[in-house]
Write an enzyme that holds these catalytic residues in place. Sequence first.
Site, PDB file in Angstrom:
ATOM      1  N   CYS A   1     -17.079   4.054 -25.709  1.00  0.00           N
ATOM      2  CA  CYS A   1     -18.289   4.427 -25.643  1.00  0.00           C
ATOM      3  C   CYS A   1     -18.746   4.728 -24.288  1.00  0.00           C
ATOM      4  CB  CYS A   1     -19.292   3.618 -26.271  1.00  0.00           C
ATOM      5  SG  CYS A   1     -18.646   3.251 -28.133  1.00  0.00           S
ATOM      6  N   GLU A   2     -18.204   5.523 -23.455  1.00  0.00           N
ATOM      7  CA  GLU A   2     -18.502   6.075 -22.279  1.00  0.00           C
ATOM      8  C   GLU A   2     -18.072   7.458 -21.860  1.00  0.00           C
ATOM      9  OE1 GLU A   2     -19.487   4.327 -18.972  1.00  0.00           O
ATOM     10  OE2 GLU A   2     -19.590   2.422 -20.326  1.00  0.00           O
TER      11      GLU A   2
ATOM     12  N   ARG B   1      -8.190   3.211 -13.828  1.00  0.00           N
ATOM     13  CA  ARG B   1      -8.001   3.925 -12.548  1.00  0.00           C
ATOM     14  C   ARG B   1      -8.763   5.264 -12.559  1.00  0.00           C
ATOM     15  NH1 ARG B   1      -3.968   4.952 -10.349  1.00  0.00           N
ATOM     16  NH2 ARG B   1      -4.396   4.786  -8.268  1.00  0.00           N
TER      17      ARG B   1
ATOM     18  N   GLU C   1       4.736  -5.749   1.399  1.00  0.00           N
ATOM     19  CA  GLU C   1       4.437  -6.401   0.222  1.00  0.00           C
ATOM     20  C   GLU C   1       4.057  -5.330  -0.714  1.00  0.00           C
ATOM     21  OE1 GLU C   1       1.955 -10.233   1.866  1.00  0.00           O
ATOM     22  OE2 GLU C   1       0.996  -8.352   1.798  1.00  0.00           O
ATOM     23  N   PRO C   2       5.257  -4.386  -1.167  1.00  0.00           N
ATOM     24  CA  PRO C   2       4.689  -3.241  -1.918  1.00  0.00           C
ATOM     25  C   PRO C   2       4.681  -3.925  -3.414  1.00  0.00           C
ATOM     26  CG  PRO C   2       7.102  -3.595  -1.797  1.00  0.00           C
ATOM     27  CD  PRO C   2       6.759  -4.691  -0.856  1.00  0.00           C
ATOM     28  N   GLY C   3       3.623  -3.281  -4.260  1.00  0.00           N
ATOM     29  CA  GLY C   3       3.254  -3.417  -5.531  1.00  0.00           C
ATOM     30  C   GLY C   3       3.568  -2.385  -6.360  1.00  0.00           C
ATOM     31  N   ARG C   4       2.595  -1.484  -6.137  1.00  0.00           N
ATOM     32  CA  ARG C   4       2.427  -0.009  -6.734  1.00  0.00           C
ATOM     33  C   ARG C   4       4.094   0.580  -6.646  1.00  0.00           C
ATOM     34  NH1 ARG C   4      -2.091   3.052  -7.138  1.00  0.00           N
ATOM     35  NH2 ARG C   4      -2.806   1.519  -5.496  1.00  0.00           N
TER      36      ARG C   4
ATOM     37  N   GLY D   1       0.478  -1.191  -0.069  1.00  0.00           N
ATOM     38  CA  GLY D   1      -0.009   0.103  -0.089  1.00  0.00           C
ATOM     39  C   GLY D   1       0.872   1.147   0.036  1.00  0.00           C
TER      40      GLY D   1
ATOM     41  N   TYR E   1     -11.306   5.036  -9.733  1.00  0.00           N
ATOM     42  CA  TYR E   1     -10.955   5.713  -8.392  1.00  0.00           C
ATOM     43  C   TYR E   1     -10.757   7.148  -8.465  1.00  0.00           C
ATOM     44  CZ  TYR E   1      -9.116   0.859  -7.669  1.00  0.00           C
ATOM     45  OH  TYR E   1      -8.859  -0.495  -7.725  1.00  0.00           O
TER      46      TYR E   1
HETATM   47  C1  LIG Z   1      -2.942  -5.203  -3.189  1.00  0.00           C
HETATM   48  C2  LIG Z   1      -2.076  -5.849  -2.169  1.00  0.00           C
HETATM   49  C3  LIG Z   1      -0.892  -5.232  -1.908  1.00  0.00           C
HETATM   50  C4  LIG Z   1      -0.075  -4.268  -2.792  1.00  0.00           C
HETATM   51  O1  LIG Z   1      -0.730  -3.146  -2.831  1.00  0.00           O
HETATM   52  P1  LIG Z   1       0.194  -1.622  -3.147  1.00  0.00           P
HETATM   53  O2  LIG Z   1      -0.744  -0.712  -3.252  1.00  0.00           O
HETATM   54  O3  LIG Z   1       0.327  -2.064  -4.875  1.00  0.00           O
HETATM   55  O4  LIG Z   1       1.406  -1.650  -2.570  1.00  0.00           O
HETATM   56  C5  LIG Z   1      -0.096  -6.040  -0.868  1.00  0.00           C
HETATM   57  N1  LIG Z   1      -0.442  -6.775   0.027  1.00  0.00           N
HETATM   58  C6  LIG Z   1      -1.991  -6.962  -0.175  1.00  0.00           C
HETATM   59  C7  LIG Z   1      -2.373  -8.359   0.567  1.00  0.00           C
HETATM   60  C8  LIG Z   1      -2.627  -6.658  -1.209  1.00  0.00           C
HETATM   61  O5  LIG Z   1      -3.876  -6.960  -1.346  1.00  0.00           O
END
Ligand SMILES: *Cc1c(COP(=O)(O)O)cnc(C)c1O
Length: 463
Positions: A391-392, A360, A320-323, A278, A364
Amino acid sequence: MSRSAHPAGPRHADVLPEGHHGPPPADLNELDPRVWPRTARRGPDGALTIGGVDVRALVEEFGTPAYFLDEEDFRARCRAWRDAFGPDADVFYAGKAFLCRAVVRWLTEEGLNLDVCSGGELATALAGGMPADRIALHGNNKSAAEIERAVEAGVGRIVLDSLQEIERVAATARRLGRRQRVQLRVTVGVEAHTHEFIATAHEDQKFGLALAGGQAADGVRRVLAQDSLELAGVHSHIGSQIFDTAGFEVAAHRVVGLLKAIRDEHGLELPEIDLGGGLGIAYTPADDPREPHEIARALRDIVTRECDAAGLARPRLSVEPGRAVVGPTAVTVYEVGTTKELPGLRTYVSVDGGMSDNIRTALYDAEYSVALASRTSEAPPMLTRVVGKHCESGDIVVRDAHLPADTAVGDLLAVPATGAYCRSMASNYNHVARPPVVAVRDGRARVLLRRETEEDLLRLDVG
Ligand SMILES: *Cc1c(COP(=O)(O)O)cnc(C)c1O
């Protein structure tokens, strides 16, 4: 606002009136390093280059729209997270942000672990060569087949999300003659987004087991009663696009409270704590995210302080970084197809993609930046809305953007910070084929995911 504001949405979603836009930037041609991939530059004649490749050459070869991903930037961000947390912590990349086999290989090489939350993501992780013991399986409703595949593959952890799932995973592991390492996902009553967080006793959402009311403690008892499960730790994920560690502080306090209760009841100190992902990124220059080393220091300090106060040895931390790993590393390049000036309002600039490659903004209210990519311009700024071809009327890529007033049909526009949750959430709405993802590095380009074709679309249509 009428639209529901999401944690990953704009800053101050509920205080800014619709259509808010700031003053135009001083220099429309500037590529702000907070927002653009590390290797993004203006070349000698003003065109955007990324990974040392001119965007016009990329478009010549791969067409538009397309995602161009800066491999060097991706790897550097992996190393920054890895180094920031050090050897006594684990960094799990959240695959849902963007996943393909090449990305899995990069993660493996750079020392990150990998979160998956479906059979498809697990299959990609394994096909990309991620060692199974570095994979974690998430999800609030994993299917029997997904659980079986994960246990069979030997994933390092399954994050249990419900009471039923405890029984399911235990039964599967027993049947396969395994002892599966698991974490229990708990909801701590903290919802965090960007600069704000809300701490409540209860949480009204679908994930995990609530600390409040003793559900999580009940889950712990049930896991410990299963010989085929090894309870390694507790997991908490509190939100997305978070800039501030205050929410994590409350979450850690409550999670450590549970660890202490587990020790008192079962005489057992669990060795792991996962604080989820997150962590935020800059979508516009107004966003000011923390660096990985600042986040790592803050989270380590918080967990150490809480454990010291509780008289517990500090468990191994994971995040757990994704973004925050992939988001800033890619840009989407579009070609301008039409422009419409609405006098006194703004100019609508239509590009050849839209909500099918970036949902997004519609979903969002997310904010993005955009720049003229095929050239520079000295024309004055004009207020635009960059919209797609779907078409939105909600098919908006960038709600409020200043572009040079001479932006015209045939120009290329680049939207930065589209590495996360754009290709991975892309759809075939209006039977539009999904764009390719092309990695660029050291003057070379390589397709990671090819462009979908009409043939691909028709292949599923069995008549
Ligand atoms: C979505 C998610 C993440 C990654 O979130 P980011 O905003 O991309 O960092 C990590 N852990 C869990 C359990 C998630 O659902």
